[in-house]
Design an enzyme around this catalytic site. Structure first.
Site, PDB file in Angstrom:
ATOM      1  N   LYS C  74       0.867  -1.183   0.000  1.00 18.59           N
ATOM      2  CA  LYS C  74       0.000   0.000   0.000  1.00 18.59           C
ATOM      3  C   LYS C  74       0.903   1.232   0.000  1.00 18.59           C
ATOM      4  O   LYS C  74       1.933   1.261   0.680  1.00 18.59           O
ATOM      5  CB  LYS C  74      -0.882  -0.033   1.255  1.00 18.59           C
ATOM      6  CG  LYS C  74      -1.916   1.088   1.335  1.00 18.59           C
ATOM      7  CD  LYS C  74      -2.794   0.907   2.589  1.00 18.59           C
ATOM      8  CE  LYS C  74      -3.887   1.975   2.680  1.00 18.59           C
ATOM      9  NZ  LYS C  74      -4.757   1.774   3.857  1.00 18.59           N
ATOM     10  N   SER C 149      -9.692   1.745   2.966  1.00 19.82           N
ATOM     11  CA  SER C 149      -8.802   2.509   2.125  1.00 19.82           C
ATOM     12  C   SER C 149      -7.771   1.676   1.356  1.00 19.82           C
ATOM     13  O   SER C 149      -7.204   2.163   0.380  1.00 19.82           O
ATOM     14  CB  SER C 149      -8.053   3.536   2.986  1.00 19.82           C
ATOM     15  OG  SER C 149      -7.225   2.898   3.931  1.00 19.82           O
ATOM     16  N   SER C 173      -9.896  -0.690   7.146  1.00 21.56           N
ATOM     17  CA  SER C 173      -9.292  -0.490   5.824  1.00 21.56           C
ATOM     18  C   SER C 173      -8.538  -1.683   5.247  1.00 21.56           C
ATOM     19  O   SER C 173      -8.151  -1.663   4.078  1.00 21.56           O
ATOM     20  CB  SER C 173      -8.352   0.716   5.853  1.00 21.56           C
ATOM     21  OG  SER C 173      -9.101   1.906   5.852  1.00 21.56           O
TER      22      SER C 173
END
Lengths: 477, 95, 481
Positions: C74, C149, C173
């Site tokens: 990420k 997210s 997330s």
């Protein structure tokens, strides 16, 4: 109208650690800009703080030295505001749970009486960086080397009633942190900074007046002047029907005045909240005990010792213990020479010369061994005090380095040859019939003149006491 | 308790954000929708509950006081918008 | 054919494939699917070099735990020398001069990162529509969001670009996008994985964790990244469990609690049915199922939307256009520099949360909001602690619905926030949570959430592993990519 001044001080003492409060970057002063600012100090994304154990130890030392409560569970919080030299947009500080709670120190006032000043609290926080405004025409330049330097902010109660009291208190704290070895106390470099909360009120009033916070005071002399200016300003304002506004004022030493920096209306809302990147600092009883056991001798203890061990006067001893380096210098002398004489020479000569030349004792041109050697020669009557001062001047200027060889080279040894002394005395008596007559009439004071004349003839090398004896014997029989 | 335009501007000023006049109402509406959802908590009696700042019930681990960070100024300033002679530059601050 | 990390590791160990081949294939897929899915912010072709080194190490017999396995990160994890954007215009030009601790750990285990994955800006979002780089598409249906997210992290695994990725979870997330994309994702206990070098959203809630096809792969990845980090004061100094051994524990004899509150109003009927079946499957594996009442759970959403924005408002103050990141052009003065840099470079949702967070911390509101939220947080924590005295795990749906359409919730922040209603409690309490795929509703994957006691990731992974040995939901693959 009778006005009363009320002063509280906030002192920021930079803690003398190797590394910063939350990072392993160096705290050394004077490096090239931003060479001692690591990602923690720069507030870079994802970077986290870790507390330096030394700052905790130092805060506990301070607490113990001021009989203060120790916050055994203290919490770092964030004080949020924007400024270019505050990299994260918040200062990590302590708020609700400081590491040092209520304490007190005793100060001595000019008339010799003592007063207890209360400490509200002392908390750990990080220093900001520096903004340099005069390097570029369009820019301010930011140097973050100082960002993250550990500070102990020491907050007093509003207990001081004059600028002199405030200075005495500030000097006391200065002395304490230097003794503890937790701050170098260098006010020029900003290691020890005082902000004064100043207000005035009518005598007898129980409520405090509105206060102004005076910042940017980097010497004790300026502290006194800044407070006095501010007190006068506030009294003038009130007496002419105005009101004092709560604000921050900056002291300008070149103009010797304070001026408004920001008023309460533009005061920030700091939005303190516990820093989620740090956990509460817990101090165990055993840690406190081991720090207590390792505390150095503090000024008040040393004062008592000087009075009992060496019978020094309270005033002299107080002057000697105030600064740890002065006290250590003095002890080095006193251990090699007569302590009473050493005290006199420190108080009347060395400290006076240091003040005159504005130098710290660490940079004194005359070391303790040299002074001890000088005092030893006075004690054993090789030289008299007057010659002693002359030699001290020579040592001070660098003209002399070794006391004994200087005495030998310059022939400064006190004359003990009674024949020579008698000859000088006789010559003076012969040349001063009026004065001799006056002494016969009991006017002892004139003796000083005769001795002085004889000293002149001896080129300062006679012993004045011996001369005086001889004059008495010859004139009064 | 709904936010007023003043509240929005006050918070935005503290946070150093601009509020564009044309988006002010939309911002207020969205914020107030969130705050209304949040306000459900106001009715809960928490008088005997200690605030919890952190899910870890531990104390801070302390670091040894050693200065071991090397100078990597050039590397750290590589992403900086404006630097000169090792300084970060910002529009002149008038004090 | 999509593989798990374990399968790839077998190929490497049996010399049927090289790290270079696996990495090449991953890079090819990443490039090929980028237009369609937008899963990456940066695809790092230089990772082939790292793959070659991994092959050399393996040839010398010096391979680490994950040596030669292609993964992706990420874009919230700082990578020395490679852009870390955090999904924001603010950091579009930011190259960190350091690696996050988990990145160093993965490197030293030999993993090969092929790039940085798209995400909601500063991890604020539940649909990946708040990214400066545009939304990520759900590989199961590109009209749908992948969740957020960590949307890029979930999509990259679901699309078979890589077998595993790292995500972060502040309010769900990791788990929510894992659920939306039909993969397995673990939010570890707060403090189990270092946050150093992981760009902060809400520091007391953020936790990094693995996202993969299987619980087994999550265990493998967690073994590599967990552990105390002296640079993170909030990382816990306690030994890391042997998660791979823990996998064999199974779920037999474990007591599983089903909170009424996770099956009430707002839960999509299709999701409910799939989750009910999954619970029956766990029962048939020997788990004992009990009902639970957790009334305080309803306080989680309000508490979260005070605490997270409050912390974020402070964490994001460092983005001021001075030392790194975006700077507005020709600022009139310092204040203009601050305000315009931040207003021009932060997206709408980020600005909304900064303002909300500033508001709840400001004078006059602190006690009513922030302090009150902290008290609710303790009530939620206490409720979990009590529940875990009688149950080993708490199970329910990861999200109330399956993945929704792109654009469906963008105008209504509260509707968007409701996606996290089952996940945020774990962040507030700091407990671990796992989401495993457990079926489909309307053609989209459904996730089963398993919550556990602090530091009992092994128990969760074992339950997930047992479930995945008995079912094949985790092996389903999207078609038409």
């Amino acid at each position: 109208m009778q006005w009363e001044t009320v002063i509280g001080l906030e002192i920021h003492a930079q803690l003398a650690t190797q590394s910063k409060i939350f990072s392993a970057a160096s705290t050394a002063f004077g490096a090239e800009p931003n060479t001692q600012a690591c990602p923690v100090d720069l507030g870079m994304p994802g970077i986290l703080p870790v507390v330096n154990q030394e700052v905790v130890r130092m805060a506990v030392m301070f607490a113990l030295a001021t009989n203060a409560e120790i916050g055994q569970r203290s919490v770092f919080e964030r004080k949020n505001y924007f400024y270019p030299d505050l990299p994260k947009g918040y200062q990590t500080s302590q708020f609700e749970f400081p590491i040092v709670g209520k304490g007190k120190v005793e100060i001595v006032l000019e008339d010799g009486s003592t007063k207890v000043v209360g400490l509200t609290r002392a908390h750990l926080e990080e220093d900001a960086g520096k903004s340099v405004h005069d390097l570029y025409s369009e820019f301010s330049a930011i140097d973050l080397n100082r960002a993250g330097t550990p500070l102990l902010e020491i907050v007093s109660e509003p207990d001081m009633r004059s600028a002199k009291e405030a200075v005495a208190y500030a000097k006391k704290i200065h002395s304490l942190v230097r003794y503890l070895g937790i701050c170098d106390g260098n006010m020029q470099e900003g290691s020890f900074r005082c902000d004064a909360n100043v207000s005035v009120r009518l005598k007898g009033e129980s409520e405090f007046g509105t206060r102004a916070e005076v910042k940017n005071v980097n010497s004790f002399r300026f502290l006194e002047r800044a407070i006095n200016f501010e007190v006068e300003r506030q009294i003038d304002l009130l007496e002419s029907g105005g009101t004092v506004v709560q604000e921050t004022r900056l002291y300008d030493p070149t103009k010797d005045e304070t001026r408004s920096m920001r008023s309460k209306e533009d005061a920030e809302d700091y939005r303190y909240f516990p820093c989620p990147d740090l956990l509460p600092v817990v101090i165990e009883e055993a840690d406190i005990q081991s720090i207590r056991d390792a505390l150095p001798e503090l000024p008040d203890q040393r004062l008592n010792r000087y009075q009992s061990q060496w019978q020094l006067s309270g005033d002299d001893a107080r002057l000697l213990v105030q600064d740890r380096s002065v006290a250590e210098y003095f002890e080095a002398v006193a251990n090699q020479a007569d302590p009473k004489l050493a005290s006199n020479w420190m108080v009347n000569e060395v400290i006076v010369r240091l003040d005159k030349d504005s130098i710290e004792i660490e940079r004194s041109p005359v070391g303790p061994s040299q002074l001890a050697a000088l005092i030893a020669r006075i004690a054993d009557k090789t030289i008299n005090g007057k010659i002693g001062r002359q030699i001290l001047d020579a040592l001070w200027s660098g003209e002399a380095s070794d006391v004994d060889s200087y005495i030998a080279d310059k022939g400064l040894k006190q004359v003990t040859d009674t024949g020579a002394i008698e000859a000088w005395v006789d010559e003076v008596i012969a040349n001063s019939p009026d004065q001799v007559q006056q002494i016969k009439e009991g006017k002892d004071k004139v003796m000083g003149f005769l001795v002085g004349q004889a000293m002149k003839l001896s080129k300062g090398k006679a012993n004045p006491a011996q001369l005086s004896e001889l004059f008495k014997a010859k004139i009064l029989g | 308790m709904a936010l007023s335009a003043d509240d929005l501007h006050r918070a935005a000023k503290l946070a150093r954000l601009n509020v564009a006049p044309q988006s002010q109402q939309a911002q207020l509406d969205a914020l107030n929708a969130v705050m209304e959802m949040v306000s459900a908590m106001q009715s809960v009696d928490t008088s005997d509950v200690e605030p919890m700042a952190h899910p870890l019930f531990q104390s801070q681990v302390l670091r040894e006081d050693v200065a071991v960070e090397p100078n990597q100024r050039d590397k750290y300033q590589a992403s900086a918008p404006n630097t000169d002679a090792g300084y970060y530059l910002v529009p002149k601050v008038i004090e | 054919m999509m593989m798990t990390l374990k399968q790839q590791l077998d190929l490497l160990n049996s010399q049927k494939a090289s790290a270079t081949e696996l990495t090449q294939e991953a890079l090819q897929k990443a490039h090929a699917l980028q237009d369609k899915l937008n899963a990456f912010v940066t695809i790092d072709d230089s990772s082939l070099e790292a793959a070659k080194s991994a092959d050399e190490r393996r040839a010398r017999g010096e391979n680490g735990l994950l040596d030669g396995l292609p993964i992706a990160l990420k874009d919230i994890f700082c990578t020395d020398g490679l852009k870390t954007s955090c999904g924001s215009k603010m950091l579009d030009n930011f190259v960190a001069p350091y690696d996050a601790t988990v990145v160093s750990k993965l490197k030293s285990a030999g993993a090969v990162s092929i790039g940085k994955l798209n995400m909601d800006e500063f991890a604020m979002g539940s649909s990946n529509e708040n990214s400066f780089y545009g939304p990520v598409k759900n590989p199961w249906n590109t009209q749908k969001v992948p969740g957020g997210s960590s949307g890029g992290s979930a999509a990259a695994v679901a699309a078979g670009i890589v077998s595993a990725t790292l995500g972060t979870d502040t309010g769900g997330s990791i788990r929510q996008p894992a659920s939306f994309c039909g993969i397995t994702g673990l939010k570890p206990t707060y403090g189990r994985v270092s946050r150093y070098g992981m760009v902060a959203y809400a520091s007391s809630l953020d936790q990094g964790g693995p996202m993969a096809r299987t619980a087994e792969d999550c265990a493998l990845l967690l073994s590599a990244i967990a552990g105390h980090d002296p640079r993170d004061s909030t990382s816990v100094n306690r030994p890391v469990d042997d998660y791979e051994t823990a996998l064999s524990q199974g779920v037999a004899g474990k007591v599983i609690g089903l909170p009424n509150q996770y099956f009430g109003e707002g839960l999509d009927e299709g999701v409910r049915k799939v989750v009910d079946d999954a619970i029956k499957a766990l029962e048939s594996l020997g788990a004992k199922v009990v009902e639970l009442d957790l009334p305080q759970q309803s306080l989680a959403l309000p508490a979260y939307y005070v605490i997270a924005p409050a912390e974020a408002s402070s964490n994001l103050s460092r983005y001021d256009g001075v030392r790194f990141g975006y700077r507005a052009e020709n600022p009139a003065d310092l204040n203009d520099l601050y305000c315009r840099s931040r207003s021009e470079a932060f997206g709408e949702e980020v600005q909304r949360r900064i303002i909300a967070g500033t508001y709840v911390l400001s004078e006059g509101y602190f006690d009513a909001y922030y302090r009150q939220a902290q008290r609710l947080r303790r009530m939620i924590y206490n409720e979990f602690a009590t529940a875990f005295e009688s149950v080993d795990m708490i199970v329910g749906p990861t999200t109330p619905t399956v993945a929704f359409d792109l654009g469906q919730n963008t105008k209504d922040p509260v509707a968007m926030y409701l996606n996290d209603i089952y996940t945020i409690t774990a962040n507030l309490a700091g407990i671990p949570g796992l989401s495993v795929p457990c079926g489909f509703s309307d053609g989209m994957p459904v996730g089963l959430q398993i919550l556990g006691r602090p530091f009992e990731e092994g128990t969760l992974l074992a339950a997930g592993h047992a479930y995945q040995r008995a079912t094949d939901w985790h092996t389903q693959q999207p078609e038409g990519l």
